[in-house]
Design an enzyme around this catalytic site. Structure first.
Site, PDB file in Angstrom:
ATOM      1  N   GLU A  46       0.835  -1.206   0.000  1.00  0.00           N
ATOM      2  CA  GLU A  46       0.000   0.000   0.000  1.00  0.00           C
ATOM      3  C   GLU A  46       0.873   1.260   0.000  1.00  0.00           C
ATOM      4  OE1 GLU A  46      -3.307  -0.287   2.802  1.00  0.00           O
ATOM      5  OE2 GLU A  46      -4.151  -1.927   1.629  1.00  0.00           O
TER       6      GLU A  46
ATOM      7  N   GLU B  81      -4.859  -8.674  -0.866  1.00  0.00           N
ATOM      8  CA  GLU B  81      -5.703  -8.419   0.307  1.00  0.00           C
ATOM      9  C   GLU B  81      -7.137  -8.295  -0.165  1.00  0.00           C
ATOM     10  OE1 GLU B  81      -4.461  -5.431   3.165  1.00  0.00           O
ATOM     11  OE2 GLU B  81      -2.351  -5.948   2.834  1.00  0.00           O
TER      12      GLU B  81
END
Ligand code: AHR
Length: 510
Positions: free
Chosen positions: A196, A314
């Protein structure tokens, strides 16, 4: 006038309901010679240093009374082996960009402590480190996927981690590994370069991260799969920028994260949810179809031969933490909502097997949409666990693409496709068809033409329960378990199936 409108509205709702109940949806399975193989890694998992995922979850330490192997719970190892867990991502997540791997090697008593700044501000004593994780993967028979630190680490630190894990010859890092008790390298294939990067991994822009990625990847060998930190849900610009600016030979995989969250400020309870919340969760979950399609289309522009993997590392449902638990630990229960969410999402991944070659459910133990929950010595498996186990028959099988128009799940004037399907044929020519009906009230009738598939005898398994909100608890751990499914008939090569509301069904044809 108003009354007429109301009447018309009610008539249309009734028509919808009876349509949903009586219509038969015809599904065709297309046997294609160039159909992709469903990569087993689509069924991957994720274990972050977060809450009770590692400590109190996987790892209890070798002095624990809970039966363990080198500190890792035996009951968890057994359950995950039965799931055929193909890979496990570690150590984060956001934690990965604060993790310095050298803190977690060598004698445990000498390891420094750090503060886990993302997850509850707790002290991390580094007692579970590289050796513990990689040896645990060997125990599980799962491929490790290591997430490297870009946000607060250095190029040298990550390139040394690769050498420590993988280098066979003599080098400072392989000598250190040997000194710490491991002669042979582990040969870790999957390496994430940051996590991220647009958020907790450093709040970078796509352009800036693309340059960082190139720099890090340069100092990592070419014979491993280097995976770039990918887009947040529908940030297509992120994918475009990375695909444009990173040379294809430096990029093994591009990640994507998408959580099924109703509202980040008001996620709702994991168990005590309304139909409004259920519908909203499923709407977010089914968005995965559009996300995967659009991100793949961008990748196709730069990589028409589909060499680079789309890695959804994810995904899953994210609700408010269970009452009374640490808000930073992300502990939630797991209901039939999660089971149909998992089944629908895995159908999407299977059907996009030409580009989606890895995915990691967030997360494996005690965090978010977990497959395993523990409470001291007790361990239970969740409805999501059972779905992943029912679906593991697709791992490594050849996709049988499906063609059909789904019946609708209508709620308060909004519509979602009620049924999702994916199918495959394995190396023993056994056919598996997985079906999910997300409709909260209506069953759906399906007809699948199975002529030409070379199979005659079908058996079925179903996961469902009396209520959508049902879950497995430590007191009643087997409330939701797979059962034999017989509600289908093979009428001269046409399978007629009635799929109950909120259920997951897997059919096997031999
Ligand atoms: O899975 C929990 C967190 O969600 C991860 O650490 C992070 O990558 C994401 O935002």
């Amino acid at each position: 006038m108003k009354k007429t409108l109301l009447l018309a509205f009610l008539v249309s709702i009734c028509a919808d309901i009876s349509f949903a109940q009586n219509q038969i949806t015809a599904i065709t399975l297309v046997s294609k010679t160039d159909a992709p193989v469903i990569n087993k890694n689509i069924y991957g998992h994720f274990a972050e240093h977060l809450g009770r995922s590692i400590y109190g979850g996987f790892f209890v330490g070798d002095t624990s009374k809970i039966p363990n192997t080198n500190g890792v719970r035996n009951d968890i190892v057994k359950a995950l082996k039965e799931l055929k867990i193909p890979n496990l991502r570690w150590p984060g997540g956001c934690f990965a960009d604060t993790y310095h791997w050298k803190d977690g090697i060598g004698p445990k008593e000498n390891r420094p402590t750090i503060v886990n700044q993302w997850w509850g501000g707790v002290t991390e004593d580094n007692s579970f480190g590289t050796h513990d994780f990689l040896n645990m993967c060997e125990l599980l028979g799962a491929e490790p996927y290591l997430s490297g630190n870009v946000g607060s680490g250095t190029v040298q630190e990550l390139s040394e981690w690769v050498q420590y894990a993988n280098y066979k010859g003599k080098s400072p890092m392989s000598d250190l590994r040997k000194k710490n008790g491991r002669a042979e390298p582990w040969k870790v294939n999957f390496w994430g370069i940051g996590n991220e990067a647009w958020g907790c991994g450093g709040n970078m822009t796509a352009d800036y991260y693309a340059n960082e990625y190139r720099k890090y990847a340069t100092f990592m060998p070419n014979d491993i799969v280097r995976i770039a930190s990918g887009a947040n849900s529908d940030n297509y610009n992120w994918t475009e920028t990375l695909m444009k600016n990173i040379p294809a030979n430096m990029l093994g995989g591009l990640a994507l994260h998408h959580y099924s969250v109703i509202d980040w400020n008001k996620k709702g309870d994991g168990v005590d949810f309304t139909e409004d919340q259920y519908f909203a969760t499923m709407k977010e979950a089914l968005k995965m179809e559009e996300l995967v399609t659009k991100h793949s289309a961008i990748m196709d522009k730069y990589d028409p031969n589909k060499k680079i993997d789309l890695v959804v590392d994810e995904w899953g449902g994210w609700y408010d933490v269970e009452k009374g638990t640490n808000p930073g630990f992300l502990y939630q229960q797991n209901t039939m909502r999660d089971a149909v969410l998992a089944g629908s999402t895995l159908n999407i991944f299977n059907n996009h097997a030409d580009r989606v070659r890895m995915a990691n459910l967030a997360q494996c133990v005690n965090v978010l949409q977990a497959v395993i929950l523990t409470d001291k010595a007790k361990m239970i498996t969740t409805p999501t666990y059972h779905v992943m186990k029912m679906y593991n028959v697709h791992q490594g099988a050849t996709l049988l693409p499906v063609n059909f128009n789904s019946p609708r799940y209508t709620y308060k004037g909004e519509m979602l496709p009620a049924v999702s399907v994916s199918a495959s044929k394995d190396q023993n020519r056994v056919v598996h068809i997985s079906l999910v009906n997300i409709d909260s009230k209506n069953k759906n009738k399906i007809e699948i033409d199975v002529k030409g598939l070379g199979v005659k005898n079908f058996t079925g398994t179903i996961l469902t329960s009396a209520k959508l909100q049902d879950y497995n608890s430590f007191e009643v751990p087997n409330k939701i378990v797979p059962a034999v499914f017989k509600n289908f008939e093979n009428k001269s090569g046409k399978l007629e199936i009635t799929v109950p509301p909120f259920s997951v069904v897997v059919l096997e044809g031999k």
